[in-house]
Design a protein around this motif. Structure first.
Motif, PDB file in Angstrom:
ATOM      1  N   GLU A  14       0.787  -0.888   0.220  1.00  0.00           N
ATOM      2  CA  GLU A  14      -0.045  -0.168   0.045  1.00  0.00           C
ATOM      3  C   GLU A  14       0.828   1.099   0.036  1.00  0.00           C
ATOM      4  OE1 GLU A  14      -2.238   0.032   3.255  1.00  0.00           O
ATOM      5  OE2 GLU A  14      -3.414  -2.006   2.366  1.00  0.00           O
ATOM      6  N   LEU A  15       0.530   1.983  -0.455  1.00  0.00           N
ATOM      7  CA  LEU A  15       0.952   3.448  -0.479  1.00  0.00           C
ATOM      8  C   LEU A  15       1.354   4.166   0.319  1.00  0.00           C
ATOM      9  CD1 LEU A  15      -0.302   5.099  -3.856  1.00  0.00           C
ATOM     10  CD2 LEU A  15       1.744   4.328  -3.435  1.00  0.00           C
ATOM     11  N   ARG A  16       0.355   4.066   1.724  1.00  0.00           N
ATOM     12  CA  ARG A  16       0.430   5.093   2.818  1.00  0.00           C
ATOM     13  C   ARG A  16       1.578   3.822   3.379  1.00  0.00           C
ATOM     14  NH1 ARG A  16      -4.823   5.651   5.859  1.00  0.00           N
ATOM     15  NH2 ARG A  16      -3.273   6.716   7.603  1.00  0.00           N
ATOM     16  N   ASP A  19       5.025   5.263   2.219  1.00  0.00           N
ATOM     17  CA  ASP A  19       5.554   6.632   2.370  1.00  0.00           C
ATOM     18  C   ASP A  19       6.096   6.323   3.660  1.00  0.00           C
ATOM     19  OD1 ASP A  19       4.247   7.227   0.340  1.00  0.00           O
ATOM     20  OD2 ASP A  19       2.911   8.675   0.960  1.00  0.00           O
ATOM     21  N   HIS A  20       5.603   5.659   4.270  1.00  0.00           N
ATOM     22  CA  HIS A  20       5.770   5.391   5.894  1.00  0.00           C
ATOM     23  C   HIS A  20       7.166   5.056   6.126  1.00  0.00           C
ATOM     24  CE1 HIS A  20       6.039   4.908  10.600  1.00  0.00           C
ATOM     25  NE2 HIS A  20       6.068   3.689  10.509  1.00  0.00           N
ATOM     26  N   THR A  39       8.149   6.345  -4.753  1.00  0.00           N
ATOM     27  CA  THR A  39       7.552   5.294  -5.180  1.00  0.00           C
ATOM     28  C   THR A  39       6.994   4.959  -5.865  1.00  0.00           C
ATOM     29  OG1 THR A  39       5.372   6.454  -4.168  1.00  0.00           O
ATOM     30  CG2 THR A  39       6.378   5.785  -2.031  1.00  0.00           C
ATOM     31  N   VAL A  87       7.719  11.688  -2.917  1.00  0.00           N
ATOM     32  CA  VAL A  87       7.323  11.224  -1.166  1.00  0.00           C
ATOM     33  C   VAL A  87       7.973  12.469  -0.894  1.00  0.00           C
ATOM     34  CG1 VAL A  87       7.158  10.310   1.166  1.00  0.00           C
ATOM     35  CG2 VAL A  87       6.616   8.933  -1.593  1.00  0.00           C
ATOM     36  N   HIS A 133       0.186  17.578   2.184  1.00  0.00           N
ATOM     37  CA  HIS A 133       0.768  16.152   1.188  1.00  0.00           C
ATOM     38  C   HIS A 133       0.325  16.575  -0.151  1.00  0.00           C
ATOM     39  CE1 HIS A 133       0.285  12.069   1.111  1.00  0.00           C
ATOM     40  NE2 HIS A 133      -0.844  12.006   0.475  1.00  0.00           N
ATOM     41  N   ARG A 135       2.245  15.507  -3.358  1.00  0.00           N
ATOM     42  CA  ARG A 135       2.896  14.383  -4.314  1.00  0.00           C
ATOM     43  C   ARG A 135       2.417  13.741  -5.358  1.00  0.00           C
ATOM     44  NH1 ARG A 135       3.901  13.706   0.908  1.00  0.00           N
ATOM     45  NH2 ARG A 135       3.378  12.033   2.370  1.00  0.00           N
ATOM     46  N   GLU A 159      -4.100  13.573  -5.007  1.00  0.00           N
ATOM     47  CA  GLU A 159      -3.670  12.924  -3.963  1.00  0.00           C
ATOM     48  C   GLU A 159      -4.524  13.075  -2.640  1.00  0.00           C
ATOM     49  OE1 GLU A 159      -0.706  10.149  -1.756  1.00  0.00           O
ATOM     50  OE2 GLU A 159      -0.453  10.102  -4.335  1.00  0.00           O
ATOM     51  N   PRO A 161      -4.416  12.967   1.526  1.00  0.00           N
ATOM     52  CA  PRO A 161      -3.488  12.902   2.180  1.00  0.00           C
ATOM     53  C   PRO A 161      -4.595  11.267   3.289  1.00  0.00           C
ATOM     54  CG  PRO A 161      -4.262  14.886   2.800  1.00  0.00           C
ATOM     55  CD  PRO A 161      -4.953  14.503   1.751  1.00  0.00           C
ATOM     56  N   GLU A 162      -5.497  11.216   3.870  1.00  0.00           N
ATOM     57  CA  GLU A 162      -5.877  10.245   3.709  1.00  0.00           C
ATOM     58  C   GLU A 162      -6.832   9.476   2.586  1.00  0.00           C
ATOM     59  OE1 GLU A 162      -5.345   9.496   6.797  1.00  0.00           O
ATOM     60  OE2 GLU A 162      -3.780  10.554   7.272  1.00  0.00           O
TER      61      GLU A 162
END
Length: 170
Positions: A14-16, A19-20, A39, A87, A133, A135, A159, A161-162
């Protein structure tokens, strides 16, 4: 300017999460401001998200590669494709709050802003509500931020953020 790149496969889907991991690795490696961290979606038998780090100095690449491999990560030279989603990029951390399109271009490595459905570029004075956010993606060698119209004549990055997961209401 010659730049040097590495691709890292952290085994995420997953992208999130990617990112983390990208932020975590950049902090652990104390990567400098001039680094690009992107990414990349990998399709096929094992869909996943891989990371790329593009650095301005070759000797630093070998050090980063060794440290990532010591963590047990799969690392290879180069980037997996030319269309990474940035990112980490020069000036990216300063893109917070509401800025004009001209400010976004002046303060960061972003080369261009496009607006979905618009025939041309936005007016440089158009406000962009960043939502902290931003990207952009690589397109034909340029870092391009895709935005969409928002209330009051402003723009927001395409995009969110959530993002709401697909089928969240089922």
């Amino acid at each position: 300017m010659t730049r040097y790149a590495l691709t890292v496969d952290p085994g995420v889907r997953e992208l999130r999460a990617a990112d983390h991991v990208l932020h975590e690795l950049a902090a652990e490696l104390a990567l400098a401001e001039g680094v690009f961290g992107c990414t990349h979606l990998v399709r096929g038998n094992r869909p996943r998200v891989v990371l790329s780090f593009t650095l301005p100095v070759e000797p630093f690449v070998r050090t980063v590669q060794e440290r990532l491999m010591a963590r047990g990560l799969e690392v290879r030279d180069g980037v997996p494709d030319p269309v990474g989603r940035a990112v980490l990029y020069p000036g990216g951390a300063a893109l917070t709050g509401t800025l004009t399109v001209a400010d976004v271009l002046a303060r960061s490595a972003i080369d261009r802003v496009t607006v979905l459905g618009a025939p041309g570029p936005p007016d440089p004075g158009t406000p962009l509500v960043t939502r902290d956010h931003v990207r952009p993606q690589w397109q034909d060698g340029e870092l391009v931020l895709t935005a969409m119209p928002a209330a009051g004549g402003a723009l927001v990055p395409f995009e969110v953020p959530e993002p709401t997961p697909c089928c969240a209401d089922h």
